[in-house]
Motif scaffolding. Structure first.
Motif, PDB file in Angstrom:
ATOM      1  N   ASP A  26       2.160  95.311  66.917  1.00 50.47           N
ATOM      2  CA  ASP A  26       2.261  95.028  68.350  1.00 50.47           C
ATOM      3  C   ASP A  26       1.222  93.954  68.666  1.00 50.47           C
ATOM      4  O   ASP A  26       0.027  94.233  68.715  1.00 50.47           O
ATOM      5  CB  ASP A  26       1.997  96.304  69.151  1.00 50.47           C
ATOM      6  CG  ASP A  26       2.189  96.120  70.640  1.00 50.47           C
ATOM      7  OD1 ASP A  26       2.095  94.981  71.137  1.00 50.47           O
ATOM      8  OD2 ASP A  26       2.416  97.138  71.323  1.00 50.47           O
ATOM      9  N   THR A  27       1.671  92.730  68.868  1.00 50.89           N
ATOM     10  CA  THR A  27       0.738  91.617  69.093  1.00 50.89           C
ATOM     11  C   THR A  27      -0.059  91.792  70.386  1.00 50.89           C
ATOM     12  O   THR A  27      -1.150  91.244  70.513  1.00 50.89           O
ATOM     13  CB  THR A  27       1.479  90.264  69.112  1.00 50.89           C
ATOM     14  OG1 THR A  27       2.530  90.326  70.075  1.00 50.89           O
ATOM     15  CG2 THR A  27       2.053  89.944  67.744  1.00 50.89           C
ATOM     16  N   ASN A  28       0.471  92.551  71.343  1.00 51.31           N
ATOM     17  CA  ASN A  28      -0.285  92.830  72.575  1.00 51.31           C
ATOM     18  C   ASN A  28      -1.556  93.626  72.274  1.00 51.31           C
ATOM     19  O   ASN A  28      -2.587  93.422  72.911  1.00 51.31           O
ATOM     20  CB  ASN A  28       0.566  93.595  73.588  1.00 51.31           C
ATOM     21  CG  ASN A  28       1.707  92.764  74.114  1.00 51.31           C
ATOM     22  OD1 ASN A  28       1.565  91.561  74.329  1.00 51.31           O
ATOM     23  ND2 ASN A  28       2.847  93.385  74.301  1.00 51.31           N
ATOM     24  N   LEU A  29      -1.476  94.514  71.297  1.00 48.83           N
ATOM     25  CA  LEU A  29      -2.654  95.293  70.919  1.00 48.83           C
ATOM     26  C   LEU A  29      -3.682  94.390  70.240  1.00 48.83           C
ATOM     27  O   LEU A  29      -4.873  94.485  70.520  1.00 48.83           O
ATOM     28  CB  LEU A  29      -2.276  96.436  69.983  1.00 48.83           C
ATOM     29  CG  LEU A  29      -1.278  97.462  70.498  1.00 48.83           C
ATOM     30  CD1 LEU A  29      -1.108  98.587  69.492  1.00 48.83           C
ATOM     31  CD2 LEU A  29      -1.688  98.005  71.846  1.00 48.83           C
ATOM     32  N   ALA A  30      -3.216  93.531  69.377  1.00 54.14           N
ATOM     33  CA  ALA A  30      -4.125  92.618  68.677  1.00 54.14           C
ATOM     34  C   ALA A  30      -4.867  91.735  69.670  1.00 54.14           C
ATOM     35  O   ALA A  30      -6.060  91.465  69.506  1.00 54.14           O
ATOM     36  CB  ALA A  30      -3.347  91.776  67.673  1.00 54.14           C
TER      37      ALA A  30
END
Length: 125
Positions: A26-30
């Motif tokens: 999940d790129t939002n978490l990164a």
């Protein structure tokens, strides 16, 4: 679960990482850049490292994995709410405590209790 499936078994770690990443990244978490600490309080060797691998493949940075005295309940500790806290709580199916542990090395601390290990045992049956 782990002691029956991963202990002493050879597996392709790159393949495992690819499968986990394809399904969990999940790129939002990164982009939140939260640092994660994992404390294995299950007394099951390797459980912290296993969860660390999964969490890292979600796009989060694991800064510490260590063992801790056994506890029964898995909890997530974080000073503030975030997408990362919410996603981890939902994925791991655990409660969050809005509190920073005094000796925390991460923004988010996951304390793995015996309940987590028992849930994995049920999955493997």
């Amino acid at each position: 679960y782990l002691d029956k499936t991963l202990k002493g078994v050879n597996f392709d770690s790159q393949l495992l990482d690819n499968i986990l990443s394809e399904n969990l990244l999940d790129t939002n978490l990164a982009s939140e850049a939260k640092k994660i600490e994992i404390r294995n309080a299950t007394q099951v060797p390797g459980m912290g490292n296993f969860v660390s691998r999964v969490v890292a493949n979600m796009g989060l940075e694991v800064v510490s994995v260590k063992n801790e005295e056994q506890t029964t309940e898995t909890l997530i500790y974080a000073k503030e709410s975030s997408k990362s806290v919410a996603r981890l709580a939902k994925f791991l199916q655990v409660k969050t405590i809005k509190e920073e542990l005094p000796d925390a090395q991460g923004d988010i601390v996951i304390v793995l209790g015996r309940d987590f290990y028992h849930r994995l045992e049920l999955i493997s049956d």
